[in-house]
Design a protein around this motif. Structure first.
Motif, PDB file in Angstrom:
ATOM      1  N   LYS A  97       2.072  -4.119  47.858  1.00 21.45           N
ATOM      2  CA  LYS A  97       1.954  -5.485  47.683  1.00 21.45           C
ATOM      3  C   LYS A  97       1.254  -5.587  46.305  1.00 21.45           C
ATOM      4  O   LYS A  97       0.308  -5.514  46.068  1.00 21.45           O
ATOM      5  CB  LYS A  97       0.926  -6.018  48.772  1.00 21.45           C
ATOM      6  N   THR A  98       2.181  -6.092  45.291  1.00 15.01           N
ATOM      7  CA  THR A  98       1.903  -6.131  44.026  1.00 15.01           C
ATOM      8  C   THR A  98       1.128  -7.573  43.852  1.00 15.01           C
ATOM      9  O   THR A  98       1.263  -8.367  44.643  1.00 15.01           O
ATOM     10  CB  THR A  98       2.942  -6.213  42.859  1.00 15.01           C
ATOM     11  N   LEU A  99       0.135  -7.651  42.919  1.00 12.17           N
ATOM     12  CA  LEU A  99      -0.761  -8.706  42.669  1.00 12.17           C
ATOM     13  C   LEU A  99      -0.041 -10.068  42.188  1.00 12.17           C
ATOM     14  O   LEU A  99       0.230 -10.117  41.091  1.00 12.17           O
ATOM     15  CB  LEU A  99      -1.942  -8.403  41.582  1.00 12.17           C
ATOM     16  N   GLY A 100       0.407 -10.846  42.974  1.00 11.69           N
ATOM     17  CA  GLY A 100       1.100 -12.336  42.707  1.00 11.69           C
ATOM     18  C   GLY A 100       2.522 -11.843  42.229  1.00 11.69           C
ATOM     19  O   GLY A 100       2.898 -12.928  41.342  1.00 11.69           O
ATOM     20  N   VAL A 101       3.317 -10.707  42.009  1.00 11.99           N
ATOM     21  CA  VAL A 101       4.457 -10.767  41.829  1.00 11.99           C
ATOM     22  C   VAL A 101       5.232 -10.462  42.932  1.00 11.99           C
ATOM     23  O   VAL A 101       5.107  -9.494  43.631  1.00 11.99           O
ATOM     24  CB  VAL A 101       4.609  -9.312  40.729  1.00 11.99           C
ATOM     25  N   SER A 102       6.493 -10.895  42.791  1.00 10.07           N
ATOM     26  CA  SER A 102       7.615 -10.804  43.808  1.00 10.07           C
ATOM     27  C   SER A 102       8.125  -9.350  43.979  1.00 10.07           C
ATOM     28  O   SER A 102       8.298  -8.874  42.757  1.00 10.07           O
ATOM     29  CB  SER A 102       8.710 -11.839  43.932  1.00 10.07           C
ATOM     30  N   LYS A 103       8.567  -8.842  44.958  1.00 12.48           N
ATOM     31  CA  LYS A 103       9.227  -7.600  44.723  1.00 12.48           C
ATOM     32  C   LYS A 103      10.523  -7.596  44.176  1.00 12.48           C
ATOM     33  O   LYS A 103      10.925  -6.669  43.287  1.00 12.48           O
ATOM     34  CB  LYS A 103       9.627  -6.827  46.377  1.00 12.48           C
ATOM     35  N   ARG A 117      14.210   2.458  47.921  1.00 10.55           N
ATOM     36  CA  ARG A 117      15.345   2.820  48.747  1.00 10.55           C
ATOM     37  C   ARG A 117      15.917   1.602  49.322  1.00 10.55           C
ATOM     38  O   ARG A 117      15.208   0.847  49.901  1.00 10.55           O
ATOM     39  CB  ARG A 117      14.889   4.050  49.724  1.00 10.55           C
ATOM     40  N   GLY A 118      17.352   1.517  49.360  1.00  3.63           N
ATOM     41  CA  GLY A 118      17.988   0.396  50.006  1.00  3.63           C
ATOM     42  C   GLY A 118      18.054  -0.723  49.327  1.00  3.63           C
ATOM     43  O   GLY A 118      18.411  -1.816  50.028  1.00  3.63           O
ATOM     44  N   THR A 119      17.597  -1.047  48.260  1.00  2.00           N
ATOM     45  CA  THR A 119      17.399  -2.167  47.612  1.00  2.00           C
ATOM     46  C   THR A 119      18.583  -2.384  46.474  1.00  2.00           C
ATOM     47  O   THR A 119      19.318  -1.520  46.355  1.00  2.00           O
ATOM     48  CB  THR A 119      16.052  -2.407  46.594  1.00  2.00           C
ATOM     49  N   TRP A 120      18.917  -3.650  46.075  1.00  2.00           N
ATOM     50  CA  TRP A 120      19.807  -4.109  45.011  1.00  2.00           C
ATOM     51  C   TRP A 120      19.645  -3.175  43.894  1.00  2.00           C
ATOM     52  O   TRP A 120      20.489  -2.691  43.300  1.00  2.00           O
ATOM     53  CB  TRP A 120      19.814  -5.428  44.833  1.00  2.00           C
ATOM     54  N   GLN A 157      18.537  -0.194  43.504  1.00  2.00           N
ATOM     55  CA  GLN A 157      19.082   1.186  43.644  1.00  2.00           C
ATOM     56  C   GLN A 157      20.640   1.235  43.602  1.00  2.00           C
ATOM     57  O   GLN A 157      21.103   2.138  42.887  1.00  2.00           O
ATOM     58  CB  GLN A 157      18.602   1.774  45.057  1.00  2.00           C
ATOM     59  N   SER A 158      21.100   0.391  44.070  1.00  2.00           N
ATOM     60  CA  SER A 158      22.515   0.143  43.812  1.00  2.00           C
ATOM     61  C   SER A 158      22.775   0.004  42.360  1.00  2.00           C
ATOM     62  O   SER A 158      23.849   0.603  41.886  1.00  2.00           O
ATOM     63  CB  SER A 158      23.166  -1.069  44.614  1.00  2.00           C
ATOM     64  N   VAL A 159      22.288  -0.715  41.697  1.00  2.00           N
ATOM     65  CA  VAL A 159      22.561  -0.955  40.148  1.00  2.00           C
ATOM     66  C   VAL A 159      22.199   0.333  39.313  1.00  2.00           C
ATOM     67  O   VAL A 159      23.328   0.583  38.874  1.00  2.00           O
ATOM     68  CB  VAL A 159      21.617  -2.132  39.784  1.00  2.00           C
ATOM     69  N   VAL A 160      21.410   1.038  39.618  1.00  2.00           N
ATOM     70  CA  VAL A 160      21.148   2.368  38.817  1.00  2.00           C
ATOM     71  C   VAL A 160      21.865   3.292  39.193  1.00  2.00           C
ATOM     72  O   VAL A 160      22.660   4.015  38.428  1.00  2.00           O
ATOM     73  CB  VAL A 160      19.641   2.714  39.102  1.00  2.00           C
ATOM     74  N   MET A 161      22.434   3.197  40.502  1.00  2.00           N
ATOM     75  CA  MET A 161      23.423   4.412  40.938  1.00  2.00           C
ATOM     76  C   MET A 161      24.724   3.991  40.516  1.00  2.00           C
ATOM     77  O   MET A 161      25.453   5.021  40.101  1.00  2.00           O
ATOM     78  CB  MET A 161      23.302   4.466  42.680  1.00  2.00           C
TER      79      MET A 161
END
Length: 491
Positions: A197-203, A271-274, A276-280
């Motif tokens: 959980k970052t400080l006020g920044v969305s994932k 892992r499992g995020t968009w 990861q798909s972009v960089v792969m």
């Protein structure tokens, strides 16, 4: 002296050695060679002492804020990269002594060549993303004069391209730091130092920051579409291109991506995020692009440059799998490709030094006149294709099995691309080897009378690297076990 202080010494010894060399004027070339090789060997010996008995903790050199430090440490990943650098550099320097006799401005060359050793060790031993970023930028500055060594139109143009790409990559990397530093993601901690959980920044915003980091640091790893600087840099002297393509610059790029992925953001976070798909996808496109361009290219060094582009993304493919097994394959290929590619470039350099020929079509029949060089070139080619029992097979096997374990569509496509890339490598490398050993009629046999293998300055490094390729292929177990401890968070 505290053991942590030796981290500072191995970085500053070649930096100071290079600066001293810039003001010394040696009466004989031999004296300069003894000085340079002495500094390099001393640095490598001290580095390996630290690899054997690594200091615990971090050496804080400058406390900038409560969360930002300029600091050094030697964890497991640093030991692998520093070991690769320290193992290759003394032999690369020996090769350069003979090669640079035809290039001129030798003193200036060895000033920056020696200093680059220290800066690259700084990249390896950085304790956090901030320190890594500073050394990463310094690496651009000390290698630029090497790329532009000849100071002719082609080398100046190549240098300008290199600096433009590097500045762009640095800007991308800086954007990532802006998100990492305030949110606790600066320190290198295996598994990631970034809180979930970052400080006020969305994932999604943090994932975008990771994309910026991947492509920013990936510029030096020649990831598509930021690979354009690497083939152009082939105009530099061969010891420089070998340095850029096998050890210092490009490996610093993939090393930085490893650090950011597994030690800042953390594979579990990605892992499992968009993202990861972009960089792969970027890694897979680069693998295929580099291989195809290698088949098309007729200049020997530029052909090897495209091979480098492809193989660097083998490493990135392993990294983007976001698993310990993927990282294991990536680290192994970082090491093994470094040995293979410096061998291939030095073979190309030996050919150019002895014959002044630069294109594939010009070296027909040379294999019988330079049997050692072309024999070693053949072994290195088989290794980079992934043929057992050479070391290239080992790392590619681990990459393929890591992808198979995941079984996602992109991972399986990655296995297919590895196979296609290996086939294309066979085409663009055997297109050099076969005419060299088995020329078809019509070539100038008289013109080959003065063609022969180079002297021991060049042959010793080539023979040592060949032994390493075969040795790691036959007995890679100890290194694999060590790297397994790294990817499982033990060291």
């Amino acid at each position: 002296m505290h053991s942590l202080n030796w981290l500072l010494i191995i970085i500053f010894l070649p930096l100071v050695g290079g600066l001293v060399l810039s003001v010394l004027r040696f009466k004989r070339r031999l004296y300069r060679e003894v000085f340079v090789e002495g500094v390099v060997i001393a640095t490598s010996i001290l580095t390996y002492v630290l690899l054997y008995r690594p200091p615990l903790g971090s050496l804080v050199l400058l406390q900038i804020t409560d969360t930002i430090q300029f600091a050094l440490k030697m964890d497991g990943l640093a030991r692998v990269f520093a070991g690769l650098i320290a193992g290759l550099w003394p032999f690369a320097t020996l090769f350069a002594f003979q090669y640079m006799t035809h290039e001129g401005k030798e003193n200036t060359f060895f000033v920056f060549y020696t200093m680059t050793f220290g800066v690259t060790l700084g990249v390896a031993c950085s304790a956090n993303a901030f320190t890594l970023y500073l050394f990463y930028e310094l690496l651009t500055l000390v290698t630029l004069p090497l790329v532009m060594h000849a100071m002719d139109a082609a080398s100046i143009k190549a240098g300008m391209t290199y600096i433009k790409y590097s500045i762009g990559g640095a800007a991308f990397g800086f954007v990532a730091l802006v998100f990492l530093l305030p949110n606790g993601g600066n320190e290198f901690i295996y598994g990631g130092s970034l809180p979930f959980k970052t400080l006020g920044v969305s994932k999604d915003m943090m994932l975008l920051a990771y994309i910026f980091a991947f492509f920013g640091f990936g510029v030096k790893a020649a990831v598509f579409p930021f690979q354009g600087w690497l083939p152009k840099a082939s105009v530099a002297p061969t010891p420089v291109t070998a340095l850029l393509h096998a050890v210092a610059v490009v490996k610093s790029g993939v090393f930085a991506v490893m650090r950011i992925t597994y030690y800042c953001f953390g594979a579990e976070y990605l892992r499992g995020t968009w993202a990861q798909s972009v960089v792969m996808i970027a890694a897979l496109v680069t693998i295929l692009f580099g291989s195809i361009q290698g088949v098309r290219e007729q200049h020997i060094k530029r052909r090897l440059a495209y091979s480098t582009i492809s193989n660097l993304s083998y490493i990135l493919f392993g990294v983007t799998l976001m698993t310990p097994a993927g990282l294991l394959g990536g680290i192994l290929h970082m090491v093994f490709h470094g040995v293979i590619k410096i061998t291939l470039f030095f073979c190309a350099g030996a050919i150019m030094f002895q014959t002044h020929k630069e294109y594939v079509s010009e070296i027909t029949g040379f294999g019988k006149k330079m049997p050692l060089v072309f024999g070693i070139f053949t072994i290195a080619s088989l290794s980079i294709m992934g043929v057992p029992p050479f070391n290239g097979f080992v790392s590619k096997w681990y990459l393929a099995t890591a992808a198979m374990k995941i079984g996602t569509p992109l991972a399986l496509i990655g296995i297919l691309f590895l196979l296609i890339s290996g086939l294309l490598a066979a085409i663009y490398l055997f297109n050099i080897i076969m005419p060299a050993f088995f020329p078809i009629g019509g070539f100038d046999n008289e013109g080959l009378k003065k063609v022969h293998d180079p002297n021991w300055y060049m042959l010793v490094p080539l023979l040592v690297f060949t032994i390493a390729m075969i040795g790691f292929g036959i007995k890679s177990g100890p290194l694999v076990e060590f790297v397994e401890k790294i990817v499982n968070g033990v060291i």
